[in-house]
Design a protein around this motif. Structure first.
Motif, PDB file in Angstrom:
ATOM      1  N   ARG A 108       2.350  -6.967  -6.475  1.00 56.52           N
ATOM      2  CA  ARG A 108       1.948  -6.603  -5.109  1.00 56.52           C
ATOM      3  C   ARG A 108       0.576  -5.937  -5.091  1.00 56.52           C
ATOM      4  O   ARG A 108      -0.249  -6.213  -4.221  1.00 56.52           O
ATOM      5  CB  ARG A 108       2.998  -5.697  -4.485  1.00 56.52           C
ATOM      6  N   LEU A 109       0.342  -5.050  -6.045  1.00 63.93           N
ATOM      7  CA  LEU A 109      -0.970  -4.386  -6.106  1.00 63.93           C
ATOM      8  C   LEU A 109      -2.077  -5.377  -6.413  1.00 63.93           C
ATOM      9  O   LEU A 109      -3.177  -5.295  -5.846  1.00 63.93           O
ATOM     10  CB  LEU A 109      -0.952  -3.275  -7.156  1.00 63.93           C
ATOM     11  N   GLY A 110      -1.810  -6.309  -7.313  1.00 62.40           N
ATOM     12  CA  GLY A 110      -2.809  -7.335  -7.624  1.00 62.40           C
ATOM     13  C   GLY A 110      -3.126  -8.204  -6.416  1.00 62.40           C
ATOM     14  O   GLY A 110      -4.299  -8.511  -6.147  1.00 62.40           O
ATOM     15  N   LEU A 111      -2.101  -8.582  -5.680  1.00 59.54           N
ATOM     16  CA  LEU A 111      -2.317  -9.376  -4.473  1.00 59.54           C
ATOM     17  C   LEU A 111      -3.067  -8.576  -3.420  1.00 59.54           C
ATOM     18  O   LEU A 111      -3.996  -9.084  -2.782  1.00 59.54           O
ATOM     19  CB  LEU A 111      -0.982  -9.858  -3.908  1.00 59.54           C
ATOM     20  N   LEU A 112      -2.703  -7.312  -3.262  1.00 56.37           N
ATOM     21  CA  LEU A 112      -3.385  -6.464  -2.283  1.00 56.37           C
ATOM     22  C   LEU A 112      -4.849  -6.272  -2.650  1.00 56.37           C
ATOM     23  O   LEU A 112      -5.733  -6.351  -1.778  1.00 56.37           O
ATOM     24  CB  LEU A 112      -2.675  -5.108  -2.184  1.00 56.37           C
ATOM     25  N   ARG A 113      -5.130  -6.059  -3.916  1.00 57.27           N
ATOM     26  CA  ARG A 113      -6.530  -5.914  -4.352  1.00 57.27           C
ATOM     27  C   ARG A 113      -7.324  -7.200  -4.117  1.00 57.27           C
ATOM     28  O   ARG A 113      -8.481  -7.160  -3.703  1.00 57.27           O
ATOM     29  CB  ARG A 113      -6.579  -5.523  -5.823  1.00 57.27           C
ATOM     30  N   ALA A 114      -6.693  -8.339  -4.389  1.00 55.57           N
ATOM     31  CA  ALA A 114      -7.368  -9.619  -4.160  1.00 55.57           C
ATOM     32  C   ALA A 114      -7.614  -9.847  -2.675  1.00 55.57           C
ATOM     33  O   ALA A 114      -8.684 -10.341  -2.290  1.00 55.57           O
ATOM     34  CB  ALA A 114      -6.529 -10.758  -4.735  1.00 55.57           C
TER      35      ALA A 114
END
Length: 175
Positions: A108-114
């Motif tokens: 989720r954090l990776g998707l949010l950062r992207a």
């Protein structure tokens, strides 16, 4: 196999811990099953009865550790090994649960950062609900893959050790 590689690369120590716990739990299952066979022989035929080749090997293993394979020793061994196996499976499942939460959070954090790093024009072409759906259900499903992988490995280890005990008892019957 690719899922296994991803998780072991992303979370090496956690994956090794889970694998070791599951492997030792499978070994405990095999040891417990190997002690049940002589225990059944003692119960059904008595302690002085003739032993099969497998029972003789188990008896030799007990003698190597300084124990006589009597009914009391065998039942104590079974009563120690099976709960120990259950504790190891419980610990590994607890660790897997934490890892599932960690994997979902990381995804989720990776998707949010992207998403935050992308341009606003990207959002105008994106279908409504795609990003929230990916954040909620897709990350959870991907994290559940770790849980199912651990369950699969647990079953595989148990089958391997049970098959090894079955082959040691009688390879003809096992085949």
């Amino acid at each position: 196999m690719e899922t296994f590689r991803y998780f072991t690369r992303a979370y090496p120590w956690q994956s090794v811990t889970v694998l070791v716990c599951l492997l030792v739990a499978g070994l405990m299952e095999g040891l417990g099953l190997s002690a049940v066979v002589p225990l059944l022989g003692v119960v059904l035929h008595g302690e002085g009865a003739a032993k099969s080749a497998f029972e003789a090997r188990v008896s030799d293993a007990f003698h190597a550790f300084g124990f006589a394979p009597t009914f009391e020793v065998l039942i104590a061994f079974v009563c120690i090994v099976f709960p120990l196996k259950a504790v190891l499976v419980l610990l590994s499942n607890r660790r897997v649960g934490y890892m599932v939460a960690q994997v979902a959070t990381d995804l989720r954090l990776g998707l949010l950062r992207a998403l935050l790093a992308s341009r606003w024009s990207y959002y105008t072409r994106m279908p409504l609900g795609l990003a929230p759906n990916a954040m909620a259900s897709e990350a959870t499903r991907a994290a559940q893959a770790y849980y199912y992988l651990a369950q699969l490995l647990s079953g595989v280890f148990e089958v391997i050790f049970a098959a090894a005990v079955a082959l040691a008892i009688s390879w003809r019957v096992t085949l």
